[in-house]
Design a protein around this motif. Structure first.
Motif, PDB file in Angstrom:
ATOM      1  N   GLU A  65       0.829  -1.205   0.000  1.00 46.04           N
ATOM      2  CA  GLU A  65       0.000   0.000   0.000  1.00 46.04           C
ATOM      3  C   GLU A  65       0.864   1.257   0.000  1.00 46.04           C
ATOM      4  O   GLU A  65       0.468   2.290  -0.538  1.00 46.04           O
ATOM      5  N   GLY A  66       2.058   1.155   0.612  1.00 48.35           N
ATOM      6  CA  GLY A  66       2.947   2.310   0.623  1.00 48.35           C
ATOM      7  C   GLY A  66       3.334   2.727  -0.785  1.00 48.35           C
ATOM      8  O   GLY A  66       3.316   3.927  -1.132  1.00 48.35           O
ATOM      9  N   TYR A  67       3.646   1.747  -1.617  1.00 44.90           N
ATOM     10  CA  TYR A  67       3.978   2.065  -3.005  1.00 44.90           C
ATOM     11  C   TYR A  67       2.761   2.657  -3.711  1.00 44.90           C
ATOM     12  O   TYR A  67       2.877   3.641  -4.463  1.00 44.90           O
ATOM     13  N   LEU A  68       1.577   2.069  -3.481  1.00 48.02           N
ATOM     14  CA  LEU A  68       0.370   2.585  -4.121  1.00 48.02           C
ATOM     15  C   LEU A  68       0.152   4.053  -3.755  1.00 48.02           C
ATOM     16  O   LEU A  68      -0.153   4.887  -4.632  1.00 48.02           O
ATOM     17  N   GLU A  69       0.334   4.390  -2.484  1.00 46.42           N
ATOM     18  CA  GLU A  69       0.152   5.784  -2.050  1.00 46.42           C
ATOM     19  C   GLU A  69       1.150   6.702  -2.758  1.00 46.42           C
ATOM     20  O   GLU A  69       0.799   7.777  -3.223  1.00 46.42           O
ATOM     21  N   ARG A  70       2.404   6.242  -2.849  1.00 47.41           N
ATOM     22  CA  ARG A  70       3.417   7.083  -3.505  1.00 47.41           C
ATOM     23  C   ARG A  70       3.090   7.259  -4.988  1.00 47.41           C
ATOM     24  O   ARG A  70       3.228   8.350  -5.543  1.00 47.41           O
ATOM     25  N   TYR A  71       2.653   6.191  -5.607  1.00 45.93           N
ATOM     26  CA  TYR A  71       2.329   6.250  -7.037  1.00 45.93           C
ATOM     27  C   TYR A  71       1.149   7.192  -7.283  1.00 45.93           C
ATOM     28  O   TYR A  71       1.183   8.054  -8.175  1.00 45.93           O
ATOM     29  N   ALA A  72       0.120   7.055  -6.462  1.00 42.08           N
ATOM     30  CA  ALA A  72      -1.093   7.852  -6.681  1.00 42.08           C
ATOM     31  C   ALA A  72      -0.899   9.316  -6.329  1.00 42.08           C
ATOM     32  O   ALA A  72      -1.591  10.186  -6.874  1.00 42.08           O
ATOM     33  N   THR A  73       0.032   9.600  -5.431  1.00 42.80           N
ATOM     34  CA  THR A  73       0.203  10.996  -4.985  1.00 42.80           C
ATOM     35  C   THR A  73       1.449  11.646  -5.576  1.00 42.80           C
ATOM     36  O   THR A  73       1.938  12.649  -5.055  1.00 42.80           O
ATOM     37  N   ASP A  74       1.965  11.092  -6.629  1.00 40.01           N
ATOM     38  CA  ASP A  74       3.129  11.656  -7.335  1.00 40.01           C
ATOM     39  C   ASP A  74       4.345  11.771  -6.414  1.00 40.01           C
ATOM     40  O   ASP A  74       5.075  12.760  -6.459  1.00 40.01           O
ATOM     41  N   ALA A  75       4.550  10.777  -5.574  1.00 38.53           N
ATOM     42  CA  ALA A  75       5.653  10.835  -4.621  1.00 38.53           C
ATOM     43  C   ALA A  75       6.601   9.649  -4.792  1.00 38.53           C
ATOM     44  O   ALA A  75       7.181   9.164  -3.813  1.00 38.53           O
ATOM     45  N   LEU A  76       6.747   9.167  -6.024  1.00 38.31           N
ATOM     46  CA  LEU A  76       7.636   8.023  -6.251  1.00 38.31           C
ATOM     47  C   LEU A  76       9.069   8.392  -5.916  1.00 38.31           C
ATOM     48  O   LEU A  76       9.524   9.516  -6.189  1.00 38.31           O
ATOM     49  N   THR A  77       9.789   7.444  -5.356  1.00 29.24           N
ATOM     50  CA  THR A  77      11.179   7.666  -4.980  1.00 29.24           C
ATOM     51  C   THR A  77      12.107   7.246  -6.126  1.00 29.24           C
ATOM     52  O   THR A  77      11.680   6.618  -7.106  1.00 29.24           O
ATOM     53  N   PHE A  78      13.381   7.552  -5.925  1.00 30.78           N
ATOM     54  CA  PHE A  78      14.389   7.129  -6.895  1.00 30.78           C
ATOM     55  C   PHE A  78      14.376   5.609  -7.043  1.00 30.78           C
ATOM     56  O   PHE A  78      14.450   5.066  -8.145  1.00 30.78           O
ATOM     57  N   GLU A  79      14.238   4.912  -5.898  1.00 25.17           N
ATOM     58  CA  GLU A  79      14.199   3.437  -5.941  1.00 25.17           C
ATOM     59  C   GLU A  79      12.970   2.945  -6.688  1.00 25.17           C
ATOM     60  O   GLU A  79      13.027   1.933  -7.408  1.00 25.17           O
ATOM     61  N   ASP A  80      11.839   3.646  -6.502  1.00 21.76           N
ATOM     62  CA  ASP A  80      10.637   3.271  -7.249  1.00 21.76           C
ATOM     63  C   ASP A  80      10.889   3.377  -8.753  1.00 21.76           C
ATOM     64  O   ASP A  80      10.584   2.456  -9.520  1.00 21.76           O
ATOM     65  N   TYR A  81      11.429   4.504  -9.161  1.00 20.38           N
ATOM     66  CA  TYR A  81      11.682   4.702 -10.600  1.00 20.38           C
ATOM     67  C   TYR A  81      12.658   3.657 -11.131  1.00 20.38           C
ATOM     68  O   TYR A  81      12.509   3.150 -12.242  1.00 20.38           O
ATOM     69  N   ARG A  82      13.670   3.364 -10.316  1.00 24.75           N
ATOM     70  CA  ARG A  82      14.658   2.378 -10.768  1.00 24.75           C
ATOM     71  C   ARG A  82      13.989   1.007 -10.973  1.00 24.75           C
ATOM     72  O   ARG A  82      14.240   0.328 -11.959  1.00 24.75           O
ATOM     73  N   PHE A  83      13.114   0.652 -10.025  1.00 19.27           N
ATOM     74  CA  PHE A  83      12.410  -0.628 -10.171  1.00 19.27           C
ATOM     75  C   PHE A  83      11.498  -0.602 -11.399  1.00 19.27           C
ATOM     76  O   PHE A  83      11.486  -1.545 -12.208  1.00 19.27           O
ATOM     77  N   LEU A  84      10.711   0.454 -11.540  1.00 19.13           N
ATOM     78  CA  LEU A  84       9.756   0.522 -12.654  1.00 19.13           C
ATOM     79  C   LEU A  84      10.479   0.455 -13.998  1.00 19.13           C
ATOM     80  O   LEU A  84      10.013  -0.197 -14.941  1.00 19.13           O
ATOM     81  N   THR A  85      11.631   1.114 -14.064  1.00 19.38           N
ATOM     82  CA  THR A  85      12.405   1.090 -15.307  1.00 19.38           C
ATOM     83  C   THR A  85      12.924  -0.321 -15.589  1.00 19.38           C
ATOM     84  O   THR A  85      12.810  -0.837 -16.707  1.00 19.38           O
TER      85      THR A  85
END
Lengths: 468, 75
Positions: free
Chosen positions: A30-50
């Protein structure tokens, strides 16, 4: 950085599943979902998504192109017409309780192709542009008109570069001439074998002597050409047998694939069997059946699959699995395959043929004499994709799923019901829920069966990634 | 039950509530200042509402990217 649209759904174990339009997926919290929905993705999130193919830099044309390729693989592009279902007779020598096709008694006149219809069918086949064709003989019981089957097969073999045939037969009365016909390498046998022998007798063969005759014929078929015989059971929702009994029945004939198929709502059988408000019972049964198969495969040298679950699983893992006509996106009907009925009429599908017989809707597409008239079917086809559906657009399973407008028409008399209220949607949500539940399981038994069913050596961890 | 809605979701709230009402016709929904009130105490329903708002924002914000990808696929 472009992050492609991610659709999400809570999983049974409190995580969330995220999927993109191209079928890429991962599990997170849910933490990732909150970051994704609220435009608060981290560097680690972007690295994973890429790294998992869900994001790319604006200038990264390779990554963008790769995503487009994966997305394109999720779409079914209808081929030219190369699959023809022929119904040379509606007559049948059985009267099964849940007959799924339209049929008449064996001695009823006027329900076979006439010589004129045969000639028109041959002339129409002659006109097809494809070089490769598959012909499926249905009925009624097609072996009652072996003469017609022989004429069609002989013509098709000489007309097309590659041809194959399926005879959908009840294997009840098989003459030596019919055995000779079935013995050809280009000809497959599809028959009905109900979940247990007792049920087969109750619903199909009725008497013990007839049952034994069928069983002898089935045994002869699987002994003589084991790789070319398949069998389908039909399940009465109010008499579901223990899964192990079904597995045992099929294993005893060396049949490795079981298709869990409930009594079809589209045909006459719905007058005698319950086909509505059955979903929860059915879904629970499917889950129990898959669990039983997983246990069976762990200890068996001859693994078995449930056909439809395996098909859905393969569609999750990669695009391009479009062999099953009821689960495609778009699901264009009347294009790459058609049905030619006993009177020469074209139908887009066998289910459409049944609906016409029931007087529900006329989906005929012309006939072999006058040619195709696609106006009605093309109207249906305009809605034959889930791509822009107001519900599907938010569904993580959209890339793996499809539409079945003929089923919607049959059940509801319309094709615009909110998707989540349809049997099709609810059934497939349950199947894909189960598929992902199992894909993320660490149980070696589960992984063993999933690998077998999906055609992979193992369920590689890079396939089922988790983003913390 | 009152559900707080962050300002970042404000542009998408009306459409999301319309969709939520159609998905949960048994639940009444009232838009308040900075929050939404629903006539249901089930935490799962509240989560469903929040997720509907999230989905609407994601859908709207990625629409142009999705459109350009579809156009590049279909020519």
């Amino acid at each position: 950085m472009n992050v492609v649209p991610l659709k999400f759904r809570p999983m049974a174990d409190d995580g969330f599943l995220f999927c993109d339009d191209a079928g890429g997926f991962f599990k997170s919290d849910e933490g990732y979902l909150e970051r994704y929905a609220t435009d608060a993705l981290t560097f680690e999130d972007y690295r994973f998504l890429t790294s998992n193919g869900h994001a790319f830099d604006e200038g990264n044309h390779v990554a963008r192109h790769a995503f487009r390729y994966r997305w394109a693989r999720r779409f079914h592009i209808p081929s030219e017409l190369n699959y023809v279902i022929l119904v040379p007779t509606l007559r049948c020598n059985l009267s099964c309780a849940y007959c799924q096709v339209s049929r008449v008694n064996e001695n009823t006149p006027g329900h076979d192709w006439s010589n004129e219809t045969l000639a028109a069918v041959i002339a129409w086949l002659e006109s097809l542009s494809t070089k490769e064709i598959k012909i499926e003989f249905q009925g009624g019981e097609p072996l009652l008109r072996l003469d017609l089957l022989e004429k069609v097969r002989s013509f098709v073999r000489s007309r097309f570069e590659h041809s194959s045939f399926v005879v959908c037969t009840n294997l009840q009365e098989v003459t030596e001439e019919a055995w000779d016909f079935l013995a050809s390498d280009d000809t497959n046998v599809s028959t009905s074998l109900d979940p247990t022998v007792d049920l087969h007798q109750r619903h199909r063969t009725v008497g013990s002597a007839s049952t034994q005759q069928f069983l002898r014929n089935l045994r002869r078929a699987v002994d003589q050409f084991p790789a070319r015989v398949s069998a389908l059971p039909t399940f009465d929702i109010d008499a579901l047998p223990d899964p192990s009994a079904v597995i045992e029945t099929y294993a005893s004939f060396g049949l490795a694939s079981i298709y869990l198929r409930a009594v079809n709502h589209q045909g006459f059988a719905r007058k005698r069997f319950r086909t509505r408000e059955t979903l929860q019972t059915w879904v629970s049964y499917v889950r129990a059946f898959i669990a039983a198969l997983i246990d069976y495969n762990w200890n068996s040298e001859s693994p078995m699959e449930e056909y439809y679950f395996s098909h859905c699983l393969r569609r999750v893992i990669r695009g391009g699995h479009d062999a099953h006509v009821d689960l495609r996106n778009p699901n264009i009907v009347g294009k790459s395959y058609v049905v030619v009925d006993h009177d020469g009429a074209f139908y887009p599908t066998d289910e459409a043929r049944m609906m016409s017989r029931l007087g529900q809707i006329d989906l005929r597409m012309g006939n072999v004499r006058d040619g195709m008239d696609r106006r009605v079917v093309d109207t249906v086809n305009a809605e034959a994709t889930n791509l822009f559906d107001a519900d599907c657009i938010h569904c993580p399973y959209q890339a793996f799923c499809g539409v079945d407008l003929i089923d919607d028409l049959s059940r509801y008399g319309r094709i615009d019901l909110p998707r989540h209220e349809t049997n099709f949607c609810q059934r497939h949500m349950a199947i894909f829920d189960l598929a992902f539940e199992l894909l993320y399981s660490n149980d070696p038994k589960v992984r063993h069966s999933l690998a077998l069913w999906s055609g992979l050596e193992d369920i590689d961890p890079t396939l089922v990634r988790v983003h913390a | 039950m009152l559900i707080e809605i962050a300002p970042v979701f404000a542009p998408y709230l009306d459409e999301a509530l319309l969709r939520f009402s159609y998905l949960h016709p048994e639940v009444e929904v009232f838009k308040r200042d900075g929050c939404v009130e629903i006539t249901n105490e089930d935490p799962a329903v509240a989560a469903s509402l929040r997720h509907t708002v999230y989905r609407q924002k994601i859908y709207k914000e990625t629409f142009a990217l999705r459109q350009s990808l579809i156009e590049s696929l279909t020519g």
